[in-house]
Enzyme design. Sequence first.
Site, PDB file in Angstrom:
ATOM      1  N   ARG A 174     -25.162 -31.565 -19.137  1.00 30.61           N
ATOM      2  CA  ARG A 174     -25.906 -31.002 -20.069  1.00 30.61           C
ATOM      3  C   ARG A 174     -24.727 -30.721 -21.252  1.00 30.61           C
ATOM      4  O   ARG A 174     -25.249 -29.905 -21.598  1.00 30.61           O
ATOM      5  CB  ARG A 174     -25.023 -29.435 -18.809  1.00 30.61           C
ATOM      6  CG  ARG A 174     -26.070 -29.505 -17.457  1.00 30.61           C
ATOM      7  CD  ARG A 174     -25.951 -28.574 -17.023  1.00 30.61           C
ATOM      8  NE  ARG A 174     -25.876 -26.358 -17.820  1.00 30.61           N
ATOM      9  CZ  ARG A 174     -25.287 -26.288 -18.392  1.00 30.61           C
ATOM     10  NH1 ARG A 174     -23.741 -26.886 -17.833  1.00 30.61           N
ATOM     11  NH2 ARG A 174     -25.147 -25.286 -18.682  1.00 30.61           N
ATOM     12  N   GLU A 208     -34.082 -13.968  -8.454  1.00 28.14           N
ATOM     13  CA  GLU A 208     -34.350 -15.511  -7.983  1.00 28.14           C
ATOM     14  C   GLU A 208     -33.603 -15.787  -8.826  1.00 28.14           C
ATOM     15  O   GLU A 208     -33.499 -17.352 -10.211  1.00 28.14           O
ATOM     16  CB  GLU A 208     -35.878 -15.834  -9.345  1.00 28.14           C
ATOM     17  CG  GLU A 208     -36.674 -15.578  -8.799  1.00 28.14           C
ATOM     18  CD  GLU A 208     -38.021 -15.108  -9.132  1.00 28.14           C
ATOM     19  OE1 GLU A 208     -37.789 -16.131 -10.858  1.00 28.14           O
ATOM     20  OE2 GLU A 208     -39.676 -15.611  -8.865  1.00 28.14           O
ATOM     21  N   PRO A 209     -31.861 -16.377  -8.582  1.00 26.86           N
ATOM     22  CA  PRO A 209     -31.287 -17.201  -9.307  1.00 26.86           C
ATOM     23  C   PRO A 209     -30.660 -17.979  -8.633  1.00 26.86           C
ATOM     24  O   PRO A 209     -31.062 -18.730  -7.720  1.00 26.86           O
ATOM     25  CB  PRO A 209     -30.011 -15.909  -8.219  1.00 26.86           C
ATOM     26  CG  PRO A 209     -30.349 -15.292  -6.935  1.00 26.86           C
ATOM     27  CD  PRO A 209     -31.783 -15.020  -7.135  1.00 26.86           C
ATOM     28  N   GLY A 210     -31.101 -19.189  -9.664  1.00 26.89           N
ATOM     29  CA  GLY A 210     -30.538 -19.984  -8.877  1.00 26.89           C
ATOM     30  C   GLY A 210     -28.907 -20.289  -9.153  1.00 26.89           C
ATOM     31  O   GLY A 210     -27.953 -20.531  -8.529  1.00 26.89           O
ATOM     32  N   ARG A 211     -28.310 -20.924 -10.853  1.00 27.24           N
ATOM     33  CA  ARG A 211     -27.106 -21.244 -11.185  1.00 27.24           C
ATOM     34  C   ARG A 211     -26.183 -20.281 -10.452  1.00 27.24           C
ATOM     35  O   ARG A 211     -25.451 -20.843  -9.775  1.00 27.24           O
ATOM     36  CB  ARG A 211     -27.336 -21.222 -12.092  1.00 27.24           C
ATOM     37  CG  ARG A 211     -25.607 -21.362 -13.280  1.00 27.24           C
ATOM     38  CD  ARG A 211     -25.899 -21.289 -14.942  1.00 27.24           C
ATOM     39  NE  ARG A 211     -27.275 -21.737 -15.443  1.00 27.24           N
ATOM     40  CZ  ARG A 211     -27.570 -22.908 -16.125  1.00 27.24           C
ATOM     41  NH1 ARG A 211     -26.734 -23.717 -16.193  1.00 27.24           N
ATOM     42  NH2 ARG A 211     -29.135 -22.882 -16.507  1.00 27.24           N
ATOM     43  N   CYS A 255     -24.026 -45.848 -22.578  1.00 35.95           N
ATOM     44  CA  CYS A 255     -24.122 -46.830 -24.139  1.00 35.95           C
ATOM     45  C   CYS A 255     -25.047 -45.625 -24.726  1.00 35.95           C
ATOM     46  O   CYS A 255     -25.839 -46.314 -25.643  1.00 35.95           O
ATOM     47  CB  CYS A 255     -25.121 -48.100 -23.538  1.00 35.95           C
ATOM     48  SG  CYS A 255     -24.548 -48.637 -22.737  1.00 35.95           S
ATOM     49  N   GLU A 256     -24.337 -44.991 -25.168  1.00 40.86           N
ATOM     50  CA  GLU A 256     -24.530 -43.787 -26.823  1.00 40.86           C
ATOM     51  C   GLU A 256     -23.160 -43.425 -26.660  1.00 40.86           C
ATOM     52  O   GLU A 256     -22.840 -43.008 -25.812  1.00 40.86           O
ATOM     53  CB  GLU A 256     -25.294 -42.469 -25.224  1.00 40.86           C
ATOM     54  CG  GLU A 256     -27.252 -42.677 -25.617  1.00 40.86           C
ATOM     55  CD  GLU A 256     -27.535 -41.983 -25.815  1.00 40.86           C
ATOM     56  OE1 GLU A 256     -27.507 -41.095 -26.719  1.00 40.86           O
ATOM     57  OE2 GLU A 256     -28.793 -41.634 -25.315  1.00 40.86           O
ATOM     58  N   TYR A 316     -27.847 -27.444 -11.618  1.00 34.84           N
ATOM     59  CA  TYR A 316     -29.097 -28.355 -13.550  1.00 34.84           C
ATOM     60  C   TYR A 316     -27.647 -29.638 -13.564  1.00 34.84           C
ATOM     61  O   TYR A 316     -28.294 -30.344 -14.740  1.00 34.84           O
ATOM     62  CB  TYR A 316     -28.860 -27.336 -14.163  1.00 34.84           C
ATOM     63  CG  TYR A 316     -29.826 -25.919 -14.288  1.00 34.84           C
ATOM     64  CD1 TYR A 316     -31.365 -26.004 -14.110  1.00 34.84           C
ATOM     65  CD2 TYR A 316     -28.877 -24.947 -13.644  1.00 34.84           C
ATOM     66  CE1 TYR A 316     -31.766 -25.564 -13.633  1.00 34.84           C
ATOM     67  CE2 TYR A 316     -29.444 -24.286 -13.538  1.00 34.84           C
ATOM     68  CZ  TYR A 316     -31.172 -23.939 -12.943  1.00 34.84           C
ATOM     69  OH  TYR A 316     -32.105 -22.866 -13.102  1.00 34.84           O
ATOM     70  N   GLY A 371     -31.162 -15.977 -13.674  1.00 38.34           N
ATOM     71  CA  GLY A 371     -30.624 -15.892 -15.452  1.00 38.34           C
ATOM     72  C   GLY A 371     -29.079 -15.708 -15.031  1.00 38.34           C
ATOM     73  O   GLY A 371     -28.407 -16.016 -16.676  1.00 38.34           O
TER      74      GLY A 371
HETATM   75  C1  LIG Z   1     -35.230 -21.144 -13.861  1.00 42.81           C
HETATM   76  C2  LIG Z   1     -35.535 -20.020 -13.509  1.00 42.81           C
HETATM   77  C3  LIG Z   1     -34.767 -18.825 -12.642  1.00 42.81           C
HETATM   78  C4  LIG Z   1     -33.301 -19.641 -12.107  1.00 42.81           C
HETATM   79  O1  LIG Z   1     -32.617 -19.229 -13.136  1.00 42.81           O
HETATM   80  P1  LIG Z   1     -30.976 -19.041 -13.326  1.00 42.81           P
HETATM   81  O2  LIG Z   1     -30.369 -19.339 -14.229  1.00 42.81           O
HETATM   82  O3  LIG Z   1     -30.696 -20.739 -12.412  1.00 42.81           O
HETATM   83  O4  LIG Z   1     -30.920 -18.301 -12.334  1.00 42.81           O
HETATM   84  C5  LIG Z   1     -35.424 -18.120 -11.694  1.00 42.81           C
HETATM   85  N1  LIG Z   1     -36.977 -17.724 -12.115  1.00 42.81           N
HETATM   86  C6  LIG Z   1     -37.270 -18.477 -13.232  1.00 42.81           C
HETATM   87  C7  LIG Z   1     -39.141 -17.966 -13.089  1.00 42.81           C
HETATM   88  C8  LIG Z   1     -37.621 -19.699 -13.637  1.00 42.81           C
HETATM   89  O5  LIG Z   1     -38.034 -20.683 -14.404  1.00 42.81           O
END
Ligand SMILES: *Cc1c(COP(=O)(O)O)cnc(C)c1O
Length: 419
Positions: A318, A278-281, A349-350, A378, A236
């Site tokens: 996004r 669980e970092p993604g972004r 085309c938007e 993303y 998050g």
């Molecule tokens: C999307 C998600 C993440 C990653 O979120 P980020 O905002 O990209 O860090 C981690 N855990 C769960 C369960 C998610 O759905």
Amino acid sequence: MPAVLTDLLPDTARVADGELVLGGVRSTELAREFGTPVVVYDEATIRGHARAYLTAAPGALVAYGTKAFPSVAVLQVLAEEGLGADVSTVGELEFALRAGVPGERLVIHGNNKEDELLRRAAGSGALIVLDSLEELERARAIDATRFLVRVTPGIEADTHEAVKTAHHGSKFGLPPDDAVEAIRRLPECEGLHVHVGSQLLHFGASLMTVDWISSFAVRLRAELGWTPRVIDLGGGLGVRHVLEEPSFTIEEFVGGLLGELQRTWPLQGLPDPQLIFEPGRSLVSRAGVTLYTVGGVKRASAATTYVTVDGGMSDNPRPAMYNARYTALLANRADEDVAEPYSVAGKHCESGDVLIERVDLPEPRRGDLLAVPVTGAYTLAMSSTYNAVPRPPAVLVRDGEARLIRRRETVDDLLALET
Ligand SMILES: *Cc1c(COP(=O)(O)O)cnc(C)c1O
């Protein structure tokens, strides 16, 4: 050095001979070799972010939120650093396994997991995060053994509606009473999972969640005599895409959550849990820069001049989906003074296909290279082939070398699906 370079671009970004250089490779060279649009990932930045998490939370499992950018090469880099992966579909699981992420570092999510996902997760020794009582029974039936229960605390994160996940009525997780019931049925469950939302630029909701989870642990101990051994705080952490947005470091975010946990947990006499993040972004977003070629410049009104580029909402949905803001610079004339504000429009085309409402640039010309920073998460992951536009490639740069990690899609690839 301009702030966009130090604060929004990857760690290795610099300007040499007027040109943006990423990972030691000139942007014009990247455009020549791989074409545009192209998403360039800086390996040093990805590794730096991974290490920041591991340093801030020693002993924790850091599982990359694969959906931010499912890439075998990126998963490999992260696995080398000791990270795991959080996956929510058979496809994402396949990417993580292909990258060699060990089964015990896999965390399986999703509010509607396929039978095949549950089966393969159980077979690989992954931790399955249960999202409903019905799923609990399905997982038990296939002899899965490692579980967390995802609980929905009813906390509203301060972020876009589409990426809030812990509020009452969320499609994710179990409401508290059902989570208690899940643990009553499954006392061998290792712990609890919460994920407040994504693109968080304020920590209030995350800190409240840590407090909430310790009182929930107290309730579980009182009602069931059960204590969580694992606490998964989800992902998050947000990133800024323009300089006007707030920014927090990984150290500040993780440090804040750990501090709160270390304050509340012993207060309740609870044993220290094994932590999962669980970092993604926040791992990959600032590592990525998209390079486009300018197709032309058009004055639409006294107030608006469009710069059109050879991509748009198909490679970065996004802005259209979340009103996300971005900035840009001319990568081949990065040291020139800005002339006036422009809007950056895609080729689709938007009318909504506008990547940037307003950005100050040196007078752009057809053929210039436009770099859009903070596009590592993303973007390609959510890309489409709208207007039958093939999706761009991804390139990993490091020490002056560029490696293609995902090839450009072709019109033939698209036509191959036609019957
Ligand atoms: C999307 C998600 C993440 C990653 O979120 P980020 O905002 O990209 O860090 C981690 N855990 C769960 C369960 C998610 O759905």
